[in-house]
Design a protein around this motif. Structure first.
Motif, short mmCIF file in Angstrom:
data_model
loop_
_atom_site.label_atom_id
_atom_site.label_comp_id
_atom_site.label_asym_id
_atom_site.label_seq_id
_atom_site.Cartn_x
_atom_site.Cartn_y
_atom_site.Cartn_z
N ARG A 135 -14.20 9.85 3.20
CA ARG A 135 -15.14 9.92 2.06
C ARG A 135 -16.56 9.64 2.51
N THR A 165 0.86 -1.19 0.00
CA THR A 165 0.00 0.00 0.00
C THR A 165 0.89 1.23 0.00
N ARG A 168 -8.21 7.55 -0.22
CA ARG A 168 -9.39 6.67 -0.07
C ARG A 168 -10.02 6.73 1.30
N GLY A 218 -15.89 -3.95 1.98
CA GLY A 218 -15.75 -2.50 2.11
C GLY A 218 -16.65 -1.68 1.20
N ASN A 219 -16.76 -2.06 -0.07
CA ASN A 219 -17.57 -1.29 -1.02
C ASN A 219 -19.04 -1.23 -0.62
N ARG A 243 -4.50 -5.78 3.28
CA ARG A 243 -4.37 -4.33 3.09
C ARG A 243 -5.71 -3.61 3.01
N ASN A 278 -14.27 6.81 7.65
CA ASN A 278 -13.57 7.09 6.40
C ASN A 278 -13.93 8.52 6.00
N1 COA Z 1 -3.58 0.01 -0.69
C1 COA Z 1 -3.55 -0.03 -2.05
N2 COA Z 1 -4.52 -0.62 -2.76
C2 COA Z 1 -5.55 -1.17 -2.10
C3 COA Z 1 -5.62 -1.16 -0.69
C4 COA Z 1 -4.59 -0.54 0.01
N3 COA Z 1 -4.57 -0.47 1.36
N4 COA Z 1 -6.76 -1.78 -0.33
C5 COA Z 1 -7.39 -2.17 -1.44
N5 COA Z 1 -6.65 -1.82 -2.52
C6 COA Z 1 -6.96 -2.03 -3.94
C7 COA Z 1 -7.94 -3.16 -4.15
O1 COA Z 1 -7.28 -4.41 -4.14
C8 COA Z 1 -8.50 -2.80 -5.49
O2 COA Z 1 -7.59 -3.23 -6.48
P1 COA Z 1 -8.12 -3.92 -7.85
O3 COA Z 1 -8.97 -2.87 -8.51
O4 COA Z 1 -6.86 -4.23 -8.55
O5 COA Z 1 -8.90 -5.11 -7.38
C9 COA Z 1 -8.51 -1.28 -5.50
O6 COA Z 1 -7.60 -0.89 -4.46
C10 COA Z 1 -9.86 -0.66 -5.24
O7 COA Z 1 -10.43 -1.33 -4.13
P2 COA Z 1 -11.83 -0.93 -3.55
O8 COA Z 1 -12.18 -1.86 -2.44
O9 COA Z 1 -12.81 -0.75 -4.67
O10 COA Z 1 -11.46 0.52 -2.96
P3 COA Z 1 -12.43 1.57 -2.31
O11 COA Z 1 -12.28 2.85 -2.99
O12 COA Z 1 -13.82 1.02 -2.10
O13 COA Z 1 -11.80 1.74 -0.86
C11 COA Z 1 -12.21 1.06 1.40
C12 COA Z 1 -11.75 0.64 0.02
C13 COA Z 1 -12.17 -0.15 2.32
C14 COA Z 1 -11.29 2.14 1.93
C15 COA Z 1 -13.65 1.62 1.27
O14 COA Z 1 -14.48 0.73 0.58
C16 COA Z 1 -14.28 1.90 2.61
O15 COA Z 1 -13.82 2.75 3.36
N6 COA Z 1 -15.38 1.24 2.93
C17 COA Z 1 -16.06 1.43 4.18
C18 COA Z 1 -15.33 0.70 5.23
C19 COA Z 1 -15.70 1.16 6.59
O16 COA Z 1 -15.60 2.30 6.91
N7 COA Z 1 -16.13 0.22 7.42
C20 COA Z 1 -16.45 0.43 8.76
C21 COA Z 1 -17.82 0.92 8.84
S1 COA Z 1 -18.30 0.86 10.48
#
Ligand code: COA
Length: 325
Positions: free
Chosen positions: A251, A28, A36, A211-212, A151, A249
């Motif tokens: 966002r 990462t 993000r 996460g999404n 990650r 988060n």
């Molecule tokens: N560093 C770099 N890349 C990462 C990564 C990290 N730490 N974690 C994931 N990725 C990659 C993924 O593998 C994916 O790669 P791919 O397209 O090759 O498969 C890409 O980044 C996008 O992943 P995605 O899951 O779509 O990212 P996102 O923009 O949805 O962000 C979270 C991921 C987890 C940050 C986001 O979904 C989130 O915050 N969700 C809510 C989680 C939360 O707050 N939960 C608690 C609620 S109480």
């Protein structure tokens, strides 16, 4: 009888885990994490520091802020998904650590919404006359259930605790709990899971999350909880001075805040950049920081909202009050 928060406290462990530290642990980078999630660092408890230790530290700060002693506490409620043990409860461990001899004690589990759920219980106990002073604590050692090889989750979570004293004491200034709403949706229970510790599974220790999917629910559910809470109090969004959303988060926080177009962005309080997601503790830590750094005037309103595994969500509206409760 009206319940109000007469004191707050929080505790963050000393050790800081930065994005640069995480770069050495998983594939990462700082830019990805900041863009993000908005997170730059989070706190991690020491190996011999547990949920009840952090909770007791936050509780001592809240009692001092409220100006009451531990033996005046009638009930201790601890919100956590990372208790020291399944049994005994972390609330019993904190009861003895504080010497709160006459207090009853129990844990509640509503994931990241735990603070709001516990606030609803505390309000009810105080307003029915069952208790005069309820000590509410939210404490999480999320590092103990975080997979530092995954990650997609390990960048998100941090450890920490928050606490408040909910009281009917007419002599004390505080923040009236004006309205509160709670909700859940067990249909979505597979979106955030810690499999171990229950009777179904014993060896799957790490938190897993879609996460999404969680992201979309979080924004919608917190917005609806805020609106319901305002409706219950007969108020509009222009009546709020501060919004404290669950610090999951940046966002999620920004997307939600945007839906409240009359609330200036600087009135949305954030700690996510420095502490990450501390689950149940998150809104309480932010509330404690806000109250310590801002002069809140009589009648001003603070809206808390949270969302978490379960799924669970809720909101609570506080009104600054110097009047007799
Ligand atoms: N560093 C770099 N890349 C990462 C990564 C990290 N730490 N974690 C994931 N990725 C990659 C993924 O593998 C994916 O790669 P791919 O397209 O090759 O498969 C890409 O980044 C996008 O992943 P995605 O899951 O779509 O990212 P996102 O923009 O949805 O962000 C979270 C991921 C987890 C940050 C986001 O979904 C989130 O915050 N969700 C809510 C989680 C939360 O707050 N939960 C608690 C609620 S109480």
């Amino acid at each position: 009888m009206k319940a109000k928060i007469i004191g707050t406290g929080s505790y963050l462990p000393e050790r800081v885990l930065t994005n640069q530290d995480l770069e050495k642990m998983v594939d990462t980078n700082d830019e990805w994490i900041v863009s993000r999630t908005g997170m730059k660092e989070r706190r991690i408890a020491g190996p011999e520091e547990f949920t009840s230790d952090m909770g007791a530290a936050a509780a001592r700060a809240a009692l001092a802020d409220a100006g009451i002693s531990a033996d005046e506490v009638d009930f201790i409620i601890v919100a956590t998904i990372t208790p020291d043990y399944l049994c005994p409860s972390s609330s019993c461990l904190i009861q003895t650590a504080l010497g709160a001899k006459k207090a009853a004690a129990m844990d509640v589990q509503a994931a990241c919404t735990g603070y709001i759920y516990a606030l609803a219980i505390a309000k009810s106990f105080v307003e029915t006359g069952l208790c005069k002073n309820v000590l509410l604590i939210a404490s999480e050692k999320l590092s103990s259930v975080t997979d530092y090889k995954d990650r997609s989750t390990c960048i998100l979570f941090g450890d920490g605790a928050s606490a408040c004293v909910v009281s009917s004491d007419a002599q004390k200034k505080g923040h009236l709990i004006s309205s509160i709403c709670l909700a859940s949706d067990g249909e979505q229970s597979d979106l955030i899971v810690i499999p171990s510790g229950g009777c179904r599974t014993s060896a799957q220790h790490y938190l897993k999350m879609a996460g999404n999917e969680v992201f979309k629910h979080a924004v919608r559910r917190m917005e609806s909880a805020c609106r319901e809470c305002l409706n219950l109090a007969g108020l509009k969004e222009t009546d709020i001075s501060w919004l404290i959303p669950h610090q999951a988060n940046i966002r999620i926080i920004d997307a939600m805040a945007k839906r409240f177009e009359h609330l200036p962005p600087e009135r949305v309080f954030k700690t996510v950049h420095k502490y990450g997601n501390t689950s149940a503790s998150s809104v309480g830590i932010a509330l404690d920081e806000l109250l310590k750094q801002e002069q809140i005037q009589e009648g001003e309103k603070i809206l808390l909202t949270a969302f978490g595994g379960g799924l669970t969500w809720g909101a609570a509206l506080l009104t600054a009050s110097g009047e007799s409760a």
